[in-house]
Write a protein that holds these residues in place. Structure first.
Motif, PDB file in Angstrom:
ATOM      1  N   PHE A 171      10.239-101.896   3.895  1.00 36.07           N
ATOM      2  CA  PHE A 171      11.665-101.824   3.529  1.00 36.07           C
ATOM      3  C   PHE A 171      12.533-102.097   4.757  1.00 36.07           C
ATOM      4  CE2 PHE A 171      15.596 -99.230   3.298  1.00 36.07           C
ATOM      5  CZ  PHE A 171      16.209 -99.880   2.231  1.00 36.07           C
ATOM      6  N   LEU A 172      13.619-102.826   4.536  1.00 38.46           N
ATOM      7  CA  LEU A 172      14.627-103.094   5.571  1.00 38.46           C
ATOM      8  C   LEU A 172      16.001-102.814   4.991  1.00 38.46           C
ATOM      9  CD1 LEU A 172      13.462-106.462   7.193  1.00 38.46           C
ATOM     10  CD2 LEU A 172      14.069-104.406   8.464  1.00 38.46           C
ATOM     11  N   GLU A 173      16.872-102.170   5.753  1.00 36.64           N
ATOM     12  CA  GLU A 173      18.252-101.965   5.311  1.00 36.64           C
ATOM     13  C   GLU A 173      19.057-103.239   5.539  1.00 36.64           C
ATOM     14  OE1 GLU A 173      20.057 -98.500   6.894  1.00 36.64           O
ATOM     15  OE2 GLU A 173      18.506 -97.135   6.148  1.00 36.64           O
ATOM     16  N   PRO A 174      20.183-103.404   4.809  1.00 34.43           N
ATOM     17  CA  PRO A 174      20.993-104.630   4.956  1.00 34.43           C
ATOM     18  C   PRO A 174      21.389-104.916   6.400  1.00 34.43           C
ATOM     19  CG  PRO A 174      21.736-103.358   3.070  1.00 34.43           C
ATOM     20  CD  PRO A 174      20.705-102.524   3.764  1.00 34.43           C
ATOM     21  N   ALA A 175      21.728-103.899   7.159  1.00 30.11           N
ATOM     22  CA  ALA A 175      22.164-104.095   8.553  1.00 30.11           C
ATOM     23  C   ALA A 175      21.012-104.512   9.460  1.00 30.11           C
ATOM     24  CB  ALA A 175      22.799-102.807   9.083  1.00 30.11           C
ATOM     25  N   ASP A 176      19.780-104.318   8.974  1.00 29.31           N
ATOM     26  CA  ASP A 176      18.610-104.649   9.799  1.00 29.31           C
ATOM     27  C   ASP A 176      18.045-106.039   9.496  1.00 29.31           C
ATOM     28  OD1 ASP A 176      18.793-102.203  10.967  1.00 29.31           O
ATOM     29  OD2 ASP A 176      17.150-101.274   9.839  1.00 29.31           O
ATOM     30  N   LEU A 177      18.657-106.739   8.561  1.00 26.29           N
ATOM     31  CA  LEU A 177      18.148-108.063   8.209  1.00 26.29           C
ATOM     32  C   LEU A 177      18.311-109.040   9.367  1.00 26.29           C
ATOM     33  CD1 LEU A 177      19.485-108.435   4.543  1.00 26.29           C
ATOM     34  CD2 LEU A 177      17.194-107.751   5.283  1.00 26.29           C
ATOM     35  N   PHE A 178      17.416-110.000   9.443  1.00 27.93           N
ATOM     36  CA  PHE A 178      17.387-110.982  10.540  1.00 27.93           C
ATOM     37  C   PHE A 178      18.742-111.675  10.715  1.00 27.93           C
ATOM     38  CE2 PHE A 178      16.759-115.097  12.427  1.00 27.93           C
ATOM     39  CZ  PHE A 178      15.769-114.920  13.369  1.00 27.93           C
ATOM     40  N   SER A 179      19.296-112.174   9.601  1.00 24.28           N
ATOM     41  CA  SER A 179      20.554-112.933   9.682  1.00 24.28           C
ATOM     42  C   SER A 179      21.692-112.070  10.225  1.00 24.28           C
ATOM     43  CB  SER A 179      20.927-113.494   8.306  1.00 24.28           C
ATOM     44  OG  SER A 179      20.998-112.449   7.354  1.00 24.28           O
ATOM     45  N   GLU A 180      21.695-110.787   9.834  1.00 28.05           N
ATOM     46  CA  GLU A 180      22.741-109.873  10.315  1.00 28.05           C
ATOM     47  C   GLU A 180      22.650-109.699  11.833  1.00 28.05           C
ATOM     48  OE1 GLU A 180      25.208-108.140   8.583  1.00 28.05           O
ATOM     49  OE2 GLU A 180      24.687-109.506   6.952  1.00 28.05           O
ATOM     50  N   LEU A 181      21.437-109.525  12.310  1.00 28.14           N
ATOM     51  CA  LEU A 181      21.232-109.311  13.738  1.00 28.14           C
ATOM     52  C   LEU A 181      21.545-110.582  14.540  1.00 28.14           C
ATOM     53  CD1 LEU A 181      20.352-106.582  14.854  1.00 28.14           C
ATOM     54  CD2 LEU A 181      18.092-107.547  15.285  1.00 28.14           C
ATOM     55  N   ALA A 182      21.125-111.730  14.014  1.00 28.85           N
ATOM     56  CA  ALA A 182      21.395-113.002  14.697  1.00 28.85           C
ATOM     57  C   ALA A 182      22.898-113.249  14.794  1.00 28.85           C
ATOM     58  CB  ALA A 182      20.704-114.153  13.960  1.00 28.85           C
ATOM     59  N   GLN A 183      23.611-112.964  13.722  1.00 31.34           N
ATOM     60  CA  GLN A 183      25.073-113.168  13.717  1.00 31.34           C
ATOM     61  C   GLN A 183      25.772-112.191  14.656  1.00 31.34           C
ATOM     62  OE1 GLN A 183      26.242-113.042   9.570  1.00 31.34           O
ATOM     63  NE2 GLN A 183      24.769-114.655   9.060  1.00 31.34           N
ATOM     64  N   ARG A 184      25.266-110.955  14.720  1.00 28.46           N
ATOM     65  CA  ARG A 184      25.834-109.976  15.650  1.00 28.46           C
ATOM     66  C   ARG A 184      25.638-110.412  17.093  1.00 28.46           C
ATOM     67  NH1 ARG A 184      23.836-105.574  12.637  1.00 28.46           N
ATOM     68  NH2 ARG A 184      22.372-104.849  14.207  1.00 28.46           N
ATOM     69  N   GLY A 185      24.473-110.975  17.356  1.00 31.28           N
ATOM     70  CA  GLY A 185      24.170-111.399  18.719  1.00 31.28           C
ATOM     71  C   GLY A 185      24.998-112.582  19.174  1.00 31.28           C
ATOM     72  N   ASN A 186      25.505-113.359  18.196  1.00 32.26           N
ATOM     73  CA  ASN A 186      26.260-114.568  18.544  1.00 32.26           C
ATOM     74  C   ASN A 186      27.681-114.530  17.981  1.00 32.26           C
ATOM     75  OD1 ASN A 186      26.204-117.153  19.830  1.00 32.26           O
ATOM     76  ND2 ASN A 186      26.121-118.126  17.811  1.00 32.26           N
ATOM     77  N   ALA A 187      28.170-113.353  17.670  1.00 35.49           N
ATOM     78  CA  ALA A 187      29.504-113.211  17.069  1.00 35.49           C
ATOM     79  C   ALA A 187      30.578-113.759  18.006  1.00 35.49           C
ATOM     80  CB  ALA A 187      29.781-111.748  16.747  1.00 35.49           C
ATOM     81  N   GLY A 188      31.458-114.570  17.441  1.00 40.84           N
ATOM     82  CA  GLY A 188      32.557-115.135  18.229  1.00 40.84           C
ATOM     83  C   GLY A 188      32.089-116.123  19.277  1.00 40.84           C
ATOM     84  N   GLY A 189      30.858-116.629  19.111  1.00 34.16           N
ATOM     85  CA  GLY A 189      30.329-117.581  20.081  1.00 34.16           C
ATOM     86  C   GLY A 189      29.956-116.942  21.401  1.00 34.16           C
ATOM     87  N   LYS A 190      29.986-115.617  21.430  1.00 36.81           N
ATOM     88  CA  LYS A 190      29.645-114.900  22.667  1.00 36.81           C
ATOM     89  C   LYS A 190      28.226-114.336  22.565  1.00 36.81           C
ATOM     90  CE  LYS A 190      34.424-113.367  23.512  1.00 36.81           C
ATOM     91  NZ  LYS A 190      35.302-112.187  23.635  1.00 36.81           N
ATOM     92  N   ASN A 191      27.649-114.053  23.716  1.00 39.26           N
ATOM     93  CA  ASN A 191      26.322-113.475  23.772  1.00 39.26           C
ATOM     94  C   ASN A 191      26.436-111.955  23.771  1.00 39.26           C
ATOM     95  OD1 ASN A 191      23.489-113.316  24.150  1.00 39.26           O
ATOM     96  ND2 ASN A 191      23.812-113.042  26.344  1.00 39.26           N
ATOM     97  N   ASN A 192      26.338-111.363  22.586  1.00 34.50           N
ATOM     98  CA  ASN A 192      26.493-109.910  22.465  1.00 34.50           C
ATOM     99  C   ASN A 192      25.130-109.211  22.574  1.00 34.50           C
ATOM    100  OD1 ASN A 192      29.407-109.989  21.796  1.00 34.50           O
ATOM    101  ND2 ASN A 192      28.669-111.100  20.002  1.00 34.50           N
ATOM    102  N   PHE A 193      25.126-108.020  23.130  1.00 34.12           N
ATOM    103  CA  PHE A 193      23.868-107.316  23.392  1.00 34.12           C
ATOM    104  C   PHE A 193      23.289-106.706  22.111  1.00 34.12           C
ATOM    105  CE2 PHE A 193      21.038-104.021  25.013  1.00 34.12           C
ATOM    106  CZ  PHE A 193      20.369-104.730  26.002  1.00 34.12           C
TER     107      PHE A 193
END
Length: 520
Positions: free
Chosen positions: A88-110
């Protein structure tokens, strides 16, 4: 999938490999890429399944977060997912969510910390469930703290975000049931990195064309199998290849000694949509500590490490796998120990096919004794197939396939096939073409004899040869050279001598006209 789409996918995957190349060895970046591909697969699978469950409610998985019934819905989805998918994975733990968080606003987020937690959560979600063993420590080789990813945490994070963003752009097309995009990508990467990593990778990857030959042999005349087993299963490519040859395989079994490769095999099974209840892969040394010993299998395939060391402990003379033979395979060459193990686990109606070095066909001593016992006393050997040299990663030696059955349709003879000269050279490797594979399988299934290619040897002929199975003893591949016409050669030499004299005279004439000395 379409050839053009597949080529595009492979190019994207290779680009990702290049992002990591230079930072680490091929073996290392293979583990990272395959681990992230697996994470993306699980995320996509989870998202699709949750959306299917929620469709009657008019909701998507992402819309559950913040919903008035969030806790209830999430609990229901989790229970259903663990039973159906095994995790089981929660919605916030999905791959696409994490990838988008890491690249939000074109910046390299931690996101490195979040990613580590997610991978842990996947394994934790299976605890206490039937799938726990199949998912446990699957991401053990995905070390996000490794200095190989970068010197600082920021450097590591930047590299990981790049890889995740690249992968997020690839459409794995899981809703298309006829598509095996992820499986194709996985096999491509394993193949590429095996070819680049030498012997170490070759130990867990069997080239697809060899897998195809083994798979077609053990499934000949069948459209479904109760079970298939590989005692040295590596990344599982052989087991999965067998499944492609029949309509259905009820269960997959395997054992693999290398922990990293064991993880790859379980990932490979899951990514090829083999339900966790249908496979049982173990991590242990098969010869020393077999973990399926009480089971018998309808099909067995193997590409064990060639002439490997094993203990050959005298205690094994009391082991049912070896005791009847009266001899153990030498400690420096475990080839026949694997054969004996597989024979022991083979069902009465089953077929086994194993790739081995040519030495097993003719070496004497204990190996000769075991070979003779298998033929003379048990009459299990059905066919010997010689393969071209240099078709395995990491070794150029020629190899052979031994096919054994406990109940043979042709108990009075053994088929010998010499396919060693039928291949295409691709870069530094020799490759079996489709027509080469088809010829081997057709010859095996129809048991046909062909001059300089195949021969059906009566058991009496094998006995006359003292149970030496060296293929040239049975398949004559000698090519007679053309007879030399000495009279024609003499005439040709005389004509050349006359022509030489004429040429010399012409040169003398030119030199006289020019007033210079002749060169002879």
């Amino acid at each position: 999938m379409a050839a053009e789409q597949k080529q595009k996918l492979e190019q994207q995957l290779w680009n990702i490999a290049n992002t990591l190349r230079g930072k680490m060895d091929a073996d290392d970046f293979r583990d990272y890429i395959l681990g992230f591909i697996f994470y993306k697969y699980l995320s996509t699978k989870m998202d699709l399944y949750a959306n299917t469950i929620l469709k009657p409610d008019g909701l998507t998985f992402q819309e559950v977060a913040g919903h008035v019934d969030e806790a209830l819905l999430m609990q229901e989805i989790k229970q259903l997912a663990i039973d159906k998918l095994g995790f089981f994975l929660e919605p916030a733990d999905l791959f696409s969510e994490l990838a988008q968080r890491g690249n939000a606003g074109g910046k390299n987020n931690f996101i490195l910390g979040d990613l580590a937690k997610v991978l842990t959560h996947i394994e934790q979600s299976t605890m206490g469930a039937e799938s726990e063993e199949d998912f446990g420590n699957l991401f053990a080789d995905l070390d996000l703290t490794s200095h190989k990813l970068g010197k600082s945490e920021a450097d590591k994070n930047e590299l990981i975000v790049k890889v995740l963003v690249h992968l997020d752009e690839i459409d794995f097309d899981l809703e298309n049931t006829d598509s095996d995009v992820l499986g194709d990508a996985y096999e491509y990467l394993i193949g590429q990195f095996a070819s680049g990593a030498g012997k170490k990778a070759g130990e867990f990857y069997t080239p697809q064309q060899v897998s195809s030959v083994l798979a077609q042999i053990v499934t000949a005349g069948k459209d479904q199998l109760k079970s298939v087993y590989d005692p040295t299963c590596g990344s599982g490519s052989l087991l999965l290849r067998v499944a492609k040859e029949v309509k259905n395989v009820s269960a997959f079994y395997g054992q693999e000694m290398n922990p990293t490769t064991y993880n790859l095999c379980r990932m490979n099974m899951i990514m090829h949509d083999v339900h966790y209840k249908r496979f049982d892969i173990k991590n242990e040394d098969t010869l020393e500590r077999p973990l399926h010993l009480d089971m018998r299998f309808e099909a067995i395939v193997a590409n064990p490490p060639f002439s490997a060391n094993w203990s050959a402990s005298p205690l094994f003379m009391n082991d049912d796998r070896f005791s009847a033979y009266g001899k153990l395979a030498p400690s420096s060459k475990a080839d026949f120990a694997f054969v004996q193990h597989m024979v022991h686990q083979l069902d009465d109606n089953g077929t086994m096919a194993i790739v081995l070095p040519h030495g097993v066909l003719f070496r004497g001593g204990a190996e000769g004794h075991i070979r003779q016992y298998l033929i003379q006393e048990k009459n299990y050997l059905d066919a010997v197939i010689g393969l071209p040299a240099n078709i395995f990663y990491g070794t150029s030696i020629p190899t052979c396939i031994l096919v054994l059955k406990k109940k043979r349709e042709n108990p009075n003879n053994i088929l010998f096939i010499d396919a060693s000269q039928h291949y295409e050279k691709v870069k530094t490797q020799n490759v079996l073409r489709t027509e080469d594979i088809d010829k081997i399988i057709s010859t095996y299934e129809n048991r046909t004899e062909e001059d300089k290619y195949s021969h059906i040897a009566l058991l009496s002929e094998v006995e006359t040869n003292d149970y030496n199975l060296n293929i040239p003893r049975y398949v004559d591949t000698f090519e007679e050279e053309e007879a030399i016409d000495l009279k024609a050669i003499t005439t040709e030499l005389r004509e050349l001598a006359v022509l030489a004299d004429t040429t010399d005279a012409t040169i003398v004439g030119f030199c006289t006209e020019l007033g210079i000395e002749t060169p002879f």
